[in-house]
Design a protein around this motif. Structure first.
Motif, PDB file in Angstrom:
ATOM      1  N   ALA A 304       0.850  -1.198   0.000  1.00 42.01           N
ATOM      2  CA  ALA A 304       0.000   0.000   0.000  1.00 42.01           C
ATOM      3  C   ALA A 304       0.881   1.242   0.000  1.00 42.01           C
ATOM      4  O   ALA A 304       1.794   1.360   0.824  1.00 42.01           O
ATOM      5  CB  ALA A 304      -0.929   0.009   1.207  1.00 42.01           C
ATOM      6  N   PHE A 306       0.690   5.354   0.282  1.00 39.03           N
ATOM      7  CA  PHE A 306      -0.181   6.463   0.687  1.00 39.03           C
ATOM      8  C   PHE A 306       0.462   7.796   0.332  1.00 39.03           C
ATOM      9  O   PHE A 306       1.661   7.993   0.536  1.00 39.03           O
ATOM     10  CB  PHE A 306      -0.426   6.441   2.198  1.00 39.03           C
ATOM     11  CG  PHE A 306      -1.372   5.374   2.664  1.00 39.03           C
ATOM     12  CD1 PHE A 306      -2.722   5.645   2.815  1.00 39.03           C
ATOM     13  CD2 PHE A 306      -0.904   4.098   2.955  1.00 39.03           C
ATOM     14  CE1 PHE A 306      -3.591   4.665   3.255  1.00 39.03           C
ATOM     15  CE2 PHE A 306      -1.778   3.112   3.402  1.00 39.03           C
ATOM     16  CZ  PHE A 306      -3.125   3.392   3.550  1.00 39.03           C
ATOM     17  N   THR A 311      -4.609  12.632   2.954  1.00 36.49           N
ATOM     18  CA  THR A 311      -4.830  11.181   2.930  1.00 36.49           C
ATOM     19  C   THR A 311      -4.518  10.608   4.301  1.00 36.49           C
ATOM     20  O   THR A 311      -5.409  10.200   5.042  1.00 36.49           O
ATOM     21  CB  THR A 311      -3.962  10.521   1.845  1.00 36.49           C
ATOM     22  OG1 THR A 311      -4.249  11.125   0.574  1.00 36.49           O
ATOM     23  CG2 THR A 311      -4.242   9.030   1.750  1.00 36.49           C
ATOM     24  N   ILE A 504      -3.081   5.110  -2.663  1.00 35.36           N
ATOM     25  CA  ILE A 504      -4.165   5.870  -2.048  1.00 35.36           C
ATOM     26  C   ILE A 504      -3.777   7.340  -2.047  1.00 35.36           C
ATOM     27  O   ILE A 504      -2.729   7.706  -1.511  1.00 35.36           O
ATOM     28  CB  ILE A 504      -4.454   5.398  -0.608  1.00 35.36           C
ATOM     29  CG1 ILE A 504      -4.755   3.901  -0.578  1.00 35.36           C
ATOM     30  CG2 ILE A 504      -5.626   6.163  -0.028  1.00 35.36           C
ATOM     31  CD1 ILE A 504      -3.595   3.047  -0.140  1.00 35.36           C
ATOM     32  N   ASP A 506      -5.436  11.758  -2.853  1.00 34.55           N
ATOM     33  CA  ASP A 506      -6.637  12.595  -2.930  1.00 34.55           C
ATOM     34  C   ASP A 506      -6.508  13.778  -3.864  1.00 34.55           C
ATOM     35  O   ASP A 506      -7.516  14.371  -4.237  1.00 34.55           O
ATOM     36  CB  ASP A 506      -7.001  13.108  -1.534  1.00 34.55           C
ATOM     37  CG  ASP A 506      -6.109  14.254  -1.094  1.00 34.55           C
ATOM     38  OD1 ASP A 506      -4.882  14.146  -1.293  1.00 34.55           O
ATOM     39  OD2 ASP A 506      -6.625  15.246  -0.551  1.00 34.55           O
ATOM     40  N   LEU A 514      -2.433   7.046  -9.272  1.00 39.37           N
ATOM     41  CA  LEU A 514      -3.629   6.239  -9.049  1.00 39.37           C
ATOM     42  C   LEU A 514      -3.956   5.409 -10.289  1.00 39.37           C
ATOM     43  O   LEU A 514      -4.340   4.246 -10.188  1.00 39.37           O
ATOM     44  CB  LEU A 514      -4.820   7.135  -8.694  1.00 39.37           C
ATOM     45  CG  LEU A 514      -4.756   7.870  -7.349  1.00 39.37           C
ATOM     46  CD1 LEU A 514      -5.925   8.837  -7.221  1.00 39.37           C
ATOM     47  CD2 LEU A 514      -4.753   6.888  -6.201  1.00 39.37           C
ATOM     48  N   VAL A 521      -6.955   4.074  -5.218  1.00 44.52           N
ATOM     49  CA  VAL A 521      -8.030   4.426  -4.286  1.00 44.52           C
ATOM     50  C   VAL A 521      -7.980   5.926  -4.065  1.00 44.52           C
ATOM     51  O   VAL A 521      -6.972   6.453  -3.586  1.00 44.52           O
ATOM     52  CB  VAL A 521      -7.893   3.680  -2.944  1.00 44.52           C
ATOM     53  CG1 VAL A 521      -8.984   4.130  -1.974  1.00 44.52           C
ATOM     54  CG2 VAL A 521      -7.952   2.171  -3.154  1.00 44.52           C
ATOM     55  N   VAL A 547     -10.403   2.656   3.727  1.00 42.43           N
ATOM     56  CA  VAL A 547      -9.445   1.947   2.868  1.00 42.43           C
ATOM     57  C   VAL A 547      -9.267   0.508   3.365  1.00 42.43           C
ATOM     58  O   VAL A 547      -9.320  -0.445   2.589  1.00 42.43           O
ATOM     59  CB  VAL A 547      -8.087   2.680   2.828  1.00 42.43           C
ATOM     60  CG1 VAL A 547      -7.057   1.857   2.051  1.00 42.43           C
ATOM     61  CG2 VAL A 547      -8.243   4.055   2.203  1.00 42.43           C
TER      62      VAL A 547
END
Length: 630
Positions: A304, A306, A311, A504, A506, A514, A521, A547
């Motif tokens: 993962a 981030f 986020t 992940i 935003d 992404l 995500v 998530v």
């Protein structure tokens, strides 16, 4: 004619024929039972043949051919009752599939049904009702109690209470203040209010969700496509087993029994129903999966990545500490500085003013305000001179007051912005503002580790010191700071070379990463359109714990789909062997076949009602460290 009506009609014919045949067999009648059972089987066989022909013309070959062969062979071999049972169970299986799909897609379909259609626009002559698609940015709209918001916009009234459950999955109404962004598709749960449209209907949040839902309903997972291809092996395998049973025993009835117990349903029904159920289950928690492909891929991730700002952190400044001089009331210091900050356009000013309003502190209008760009500002509040800003602006070259000796030295304030306050030239307060780590971030990363995500990275465009200060509070395996969008994409590619990776983020700068990840995500609660469009999964509520919940739902969905297929085919295979050796007659085999189908579909439907995750409890925002009571 809708498929469900056709399937219901065929099931009714098959069921009526089977029952009528038994009645005639017991009490007698003009027709023989075999004739009735044959007549009940033929319409289902014809409908199936037409469906198969249509599929073949479209380039598809389905394993429903087994059911057709079984019905024809039952009539030809003088076992019409077995054919009628196969017809009844096949049409009943289609009905069950219709129900399963309808149940699984209900939440997603309800989103389309709730699309706002009417808006009340304020014009010179008063309110005018217009179609939602005719709203233009800048229009002033009125939303009455219980109505849907037709477009995205900005609240003009002091406050509004909104039910955002259809968009975010949050069950409790949220209160919004003047100037806050409002999203289309939410419901006015309080009094009527006014707001200004910021986007047209087709560009608003709800329209984007509907578009993504439509894509989710048509997308097909590699897992399901693999099941479709593997299902084609079932037809020749069944014919071979049936042929061997006939050849070795010399009894054609054994071959017929093998045909009626062979079922494609574990393959052609279990996977689609399970994945649609998983997508629907996620939607109820404010998680939009863009189709079965997204949920399957998410269930296999092991790394993962981030983004940081917005986020793992809240994405905005927050008061994390407030110290005051002895015998100085913290509430009064906060009131003074918030009153002064009303004259500033700095992002920190809005945070302080909002906090003061939340604490119901009466703010005064500042006068003689002077702003020192990048350093702070000063002015007169209630007849007292107030200065707030950097240490140099407020303290000059003077020493740090004893009561503020710890300012900026603790680990949680390493990346904070320090604001000193002086009243009438005397230092009286210190506050620290920072983009705080989300309250649920640490628990989210722990849950991801528990779910099998072995490696967690933070890749951010922020400087290394700020990134490390955040990472120190979380279970992060590696930090990469000062990254451009291209460097984020490169980081994703490097991790994907090792194992399946989810990204992940935003912001607009996260969109390329992404799109490049195995699964993207997007934290879409704040309307980051570019990242939401690029992502495979969109979190519609502003909470990072979703998530981990999305990964949990994806893993459970994939496991249930695989379980249904393996167990269903295993049971079918065992039944075929017993039938080949003569232990299962054709009629009993037909009932057994449908029992397996029902069990498989019911098991797949478990994805709709998965256990509620701990993340549904509302996360609490950490309170700032305050010297005294504000």
């Amino acid at each position: 004619m809708p498929d469900m009506v056709i399937h219901l009609s065929l099931f009714a014919i098959a069921l009526a024929g089977a029952v009528a045949g038994f009645f005639v067999d017991r009490f007698g009648g003009g027709w023989s039972p075999d004739q009735i059972w044959t007549a009940a089987t033929i319409p289902v066989a014809v409908a199936l043949a037409v469906s198969m022909l249509r599929d073949m013309l479209a380039g598809r070959l389905g394993v429903d051919a087994i059911a057709l062969v079984a019905m024809i062979a039952s009539i030809a071999m003088g076992e019409p009752l077995a054919g009628a049972v196969v017809a009844m169970m096949y049409s009943g299986g289609n009905l069950l599939e219709d129900y399963a799909r309808g149940r699984a897609e209900r939440e997603l379909r309800s989103l389309r049904d709730r699309t706002p259609r009417i808006a009340h626009r304020q014009e010179a002559g008063g309110l005018v009702d217009i179609a939602a698609e005719d709203v233009a940015p800048g229009d002033e709209l009125l939303v009455r109690a219980g109505e849907l918001l037709p477009v995205d916009g900005e609240l003009l009234d002091a406050r509004a209470k909104l039910d955002e459950s259809a968009v975010t999955g949050e069950p409790l109404p949220e209160t919004r203040a003047r100037g806050e962004a409002l999203r289309s598709g939410t419901v006015n749960a309080g009094e009527a209010f006014r707001y200004r449209a910021s986007a047209a209907a087709h560009e608003s949040t709800y329209a984007g969700i509907v578009r993504m839902v439509e894509a989710a309903q048509t997308a097909k997972a590699p897992f399901i496509r693999m099941a479709d291809r593997f299902a084609l092996l079932l037809l020749p395998a069944t014919l071979i087993v049936a042929g061997l049973a006939w050849w070795l025993s010399g009894d054609p009835i054994r071959a017929l029994a093998v045909l009626v117990v062979a079922t494609p349903c574990p393959l052609i029904l279990a996977a689609p129903v399970a994945f649609i159920g998983g997508v629907s289950r996620a939607a109820r928690s404010g998680i939009l999966m863009k189709g079965s492909s997204a949920i399957e891929a998410l269930g296999q991730v092991r790394t993962a990545i981030f983004d940081k700002t917005g986020t793992l952190t809240e994405g905005g400044a927050r008061l994390i500490a407030l110290d005051t001089a002895p015998e100085v009331e913290p509430g009064e210091i906060l009131r003074l500085v918030a009153s002064l900050e009303q004259a500033s356009h700095h992002v920190l000013a809005e945070t302080l003013v909002t906090l003061a309003h939340q604490k119901r502190l009466p703010l005064s209008q500042p006068t003689a305000v002077r702003e020192y760009r990048g350093s702070g500002l000063e002015g007169v509040v209630d007849g007292r001179h107030v200065r707030a800003g950097s240490r140099r602006l407020v303290l000059g070259d003077g020493p740090l007051p004893p009561w503020a000796a710890s300012a900026g030295t603790s680990g949680d304030m390493a990346a904070a912005l320090a604001v000193f306050i002086a009243v009438e030239g005397k230092p009286v307060g210190f506050l620290a503002m920072a983009d705080a780590v989300r309250a649920d971030a640490a628990a989210t990363l722990q849950r991801l580790h528990a779910a099998g995500v072995s490696r967690i990275l933070m890749v951010t465009g922020d400087d290394a010191e700020t990134a490390q200060a955040v990472a120190a509070q979380l279970a992060i395996d590696e930090v990469r700071a000062d990254c451009s969008p291209a460097e984020k994409v490169a980081a994703v590619a490097a991790e994907q070379a090792r194992q399946p990776t989810v990204m992940i983020g935003d912001g607009l700068n996260d969109a390329p990463a992404l799109a490049a990840a195995n699964v993207g995500v997007a934290m879409g609660a704040r309307g980051a359109t570019a990242s939401s469009e690029a992502a495979d999964v969109v979190i519609l509520v502003d909470r990072i714990d979703r998530v981990a919940e999305a990964v949990s739902i994806a893993q459970r969905t994939r496991a249930i789909a695989l379980q249904s297929i393996v167990v269903g085919l295993g049971l079918s295979g065992i039944a075929m062997i017993f039938a080949a050796f003569g232990y299962i007659p054709p009629v009993a085999g037909a009932f057994l076949q449908q029992g397996i189908d029902i069990a498989v579909i019911v098991n797949a439907l478990r994805t709709l009602v998965g256990p509620m995750e701990p993340g549904h409890a509302r996360a609490t925002v950490p309170t700032p460290r305050i010297a005294g009571e504000v």
